[in-house]
Design a protein around this motif. Structure first.
Motif, PDB file in Angstrom:
ATOM      1  N   UNK A   3     -31.451 -27.701 -58.690  1.00  0.00           N
ATOM      2  CA  UNK A   3     -30.150 -27.920 -58.015  1.00  0.00           C
ATOM      3  C   UNK A   3     -30.304 -28.437 -56.519  1.00  0.00           C
ATOM      4  N   UNK A   4     -31.317 -27.579 -56.066  1.00  0.00           N
ATOM      5  CA  UNK A   4     -31.433 -27.831 -54.488  1.00  0.00           C
ATOM      6  C   UNK A   4     -31.933 -29.336 -54.287  1.00  0.00           C
ATOM      7  N   UNK A   5     -32.682 -29.929 -55.145  1.00  0.00           N
ATOM      8  CA  UNK A   5     -33.067 -31.453 -55.138  1.00  0.00           C
ATOM      9  C   UNK A   5     -31.832 -32.247 -55.047  1.00  0.00           C
ATOM     10  N   UNK A  32     -24.186 -25.367 -48.596  1.00  0.00           N
ATOM     11  CA  UNK A  32     -24.508 -26.062 -50.065  1.00  0.00           C
ATOM     12  C   UNK A  32     -25.840 -25.727 -50.379  1.00  0.00           C
ATOM     13  N   UNK A  33     -26.873 -25.709 -49.504  1.00  0.00           N
ATOM     14  CA  UNK A  33     -28.235 -25.149 -49.745  1.00  0.00           C
ATOM     15  C   UNK A  33     -28.282 -23.790 -50.093  1.00  0.00           C
ATOM     16  N   UNK A  39     -27.939 -21.437 -57.494  1.00  0.00           N
ATOM     17  CA  UNK A  39     -27.871 -21.965 -58.671  1.00  0.00           C
ATOM     18  C   UNK A  39     -29.130 -22.058 -59.527  1.00  0.00           C
ATOM     19  N   UNK A  40     -30.024 -22.488 -58.615  1.00  0.00           N
ATOM     20  CA  UNK A  40     -31.701 -22.402 -59.072  1.00  0.00           C
ATOM     21  C   UNK A  40     -32.107 -20.976 -59.797  1.00  0.00           C
ATOM     22  N   UNK A  97     -21.638 -26.298 -56.440  1.00  0.00           N
ATOM     23  CA  UNK A  97     -21.886 -26.323 -55.172  1.00  0.00           C
ATOM     24  C   UNK A  97     -21.016 -27.102 -54.254  1.00  0.00           C
ATOM     25  N   UNK A  98     -20.818 -26.636 -53.113  1.00  0.00           N
ATOM     26  CA  UNK A  98     -19.845 -27.237 -52.195  1.00  0.00           C
ATOM     27  C   UNK A  98     -20.391 -28.224 -51.141  1.00  0.00           C
TER      28      UNK A  98
END
Ligand code: GLN
Length: 461
Positions: A3-5, A32-33, A39-40, A97-98
């Protein structure tokens, strides 16, 4: 991909293109990060939601906790809500994610995204061999442009008279306005409360189906939201259209409609026939009154909703010699030209001497429009096929349109009836015009039958 990528990739894409397109009015990379890292973690823990790690853009009409929410108006300068809209909360609850807040016409009033206090959005599409900047449509122009330019995986939008479907058609994306009551309006800045509905703009029908499922819900905070189960819209994609009846309304053959829109419509009819649907001619006789009636009902409700921006409670305040002077100065400085025009029309049609002649009459017309659709559906029609817009995207700062606001209003000719009747409508890309610009078709369905729209639109896209 993590998700972060994925989120970093979208942030870089926004960094590279947003200055040119002006789709985002606020980017929230830090938030967002944080969301993507969570999420990850949930993915690793095996507790991922349906939208886990999917980066989305949010129209600036949705209240987002601690993040400026201004409906792209000067009058809401610096307003940071302490509450989250139900629609966005539903998305975050499912793991989305926003990425930030998307540009739009001021208070969602417009069809070109040029009434935004933050300036126009530029459509990522260009006519073949031309460098002219085009509008992405409006009012959800930022949502449509961001999706089309890969600056988010999908976006929230709202539609009062066409603001999801017209920008989707102008940018080759998919936009659905669900049935009135399908999504909660709580925490969404109100324009015309009896017409406003939230919905997604997405790259394809499947993405739109997945996003709407998350956005929709009954909500005790919005008494017009409806307590019906939200179906798994994705499950109907690919189902046969055999035995379905598609209505073609004669009244949508409007004067001056370009030949290529007619051709597109005929093409759509042929595709649905090939897929097994029966095509029937239908009549919606009150269609021609929809646009004038909409431009009475919508400004009337807007003038009432916008009365709350008084310099006391939210955003901008311009001091005056007394409180009335302060109200006047704040509203004079805070609202743009189109918003002022709507407030004046709205207060006029609601004023004692004109209420019966305009507002009541427009409401009666609304009932007749609704009845037209009911009769068609009662006669066995499952969905109605029309063009989404009377043209492809037009140029930024078009002189003809700037000089005559009514011409701009004509953009909504195929979409407003659907809001007046409270029905669901989807715009789906169906081809390119001679200039190489996207054109969309619209499907209109029965109340709370978004499934039929998704299933049918899937055949067209
Ligand atoms: N273009 C229409 C208007 O200006 C519709 C806008 C909308 O759907 N929010 O009122």
């Amino acid at each position: 991909i993590t998700a972060i990528e994925l989120t970093e990739a979208y942030i870089s894409a926004i960094d590279a293109a947003n200055e040119r397109l002006n789709a985002y009015v606020k980017v929230t990379p830090d938030l967002a990060r944080v969301m993507a890292r969570k999420s990850d973690e949930r993915i690793a823990a095996g507790t991922a939601g349906e939208l886990e790690g999917i980066p989305l853009g949010i129209k600036d009409l949705f209240a987002t906790v601690g993040v400026h929410t201004q409906a792209c108006s000067h009058i809401l300068d610096g307003f940071e809500p302490r509450y989250e809209s139900t629609v966005t909360q539903n998305l975050w609850d499912d793991g989305a994610v926003m990425l930030g807040k998307l540009n739009m016409d001021e208070f969602a009033m417009g069809s070109s995204n040029e009434t935004s206090y933050y300036g126009p959005v530029i459509n990522p599409w260009r006519a073949e061999g031309s460098n002219q900047q085009l509008v992405p449509g409006g009012s959800s122009g930022g949502s449509a442009a961001a999706v089309a330019a890969h600056l988010c995986a999908g976006a929230t939008a709202t539609d009062t008279g066409g603001s999801i479907r017209q920008p989707a058609a102008f940018t080759g994306t998919v936009g659905i306005k669900p049935t009135y009551g399908r999504c909660s309006r709580w925490g969404t800045v109100a324009f015309a409360s009896s017409l406003d509905q939230a919905g997604p703009i997405a790259r394809d029908v499947r993405d739109a189906a997945i996003l709407l499922k998350s956005m929709a819900s009954v909500d005790a905070k919005d008494t017009t939201s409806v307590d019906l189960p939200v179906p798994d819209y994705e499950a109907v994609l690919g189902q046969s259209l055999k035995g379905m009846k598609i209505g073609i309304p004669n009244e949508y053959r409007v004067d001056g409609m370009p030949e290529e829109i007619e051709t597109l419509w005929r093409q759509g009819i042929a595709w649905l026939k090939d897929a097994g649907a029966d095509i029937v001619d239908i009549s919606l006789p009150h269609t021609k009154y929809a646009l004038p009636a909409y431009y009475i009902v919508a400004p009337a409700e807007a003038s009432s909703n916008l009365a709350r921006y008084d310099g006391v409670r939210y955003g901008l305040r311009v001091d005056g010699k007394d409180i009335v002077d302060m109200y006047e100065k704040t509203r004079a400085a805070g609202f743009g030209k189109e918003v002022k025009r709507r407030i004046m029309i709205g207060t006029y049609v609601l004023s004692a001497g004109y209420y019966d002649a305009y507002y009541i009459r427009a409401q009666k017309v609304r009932t007749l429009i609704k009845r037209d659709f009911e009769l068609a559906f009662d006669a066995g029609v499952d969905a109605i096929l029309t063009p989404a817009t009377p043209s492809s995207a037009f140029g930024v700062a078009d002189e003809n349109l700037a000089a005559d606001p009514v011409k701009m209003y004509l953009n909504d000719i195929f979409t407003v009836t659907v809001n007046m009747a409270g029905l669901p409508g989807i715009a789906v890309p169906a081809g390119l015009d001679q200039k190489g610009l996207p054109l969309g078709l619209q499907l209109i369905g029965k109340a709370f039958d978004e499934e039929t729209l998704f299933k049918t639109a899937y055949v067209i896209e």
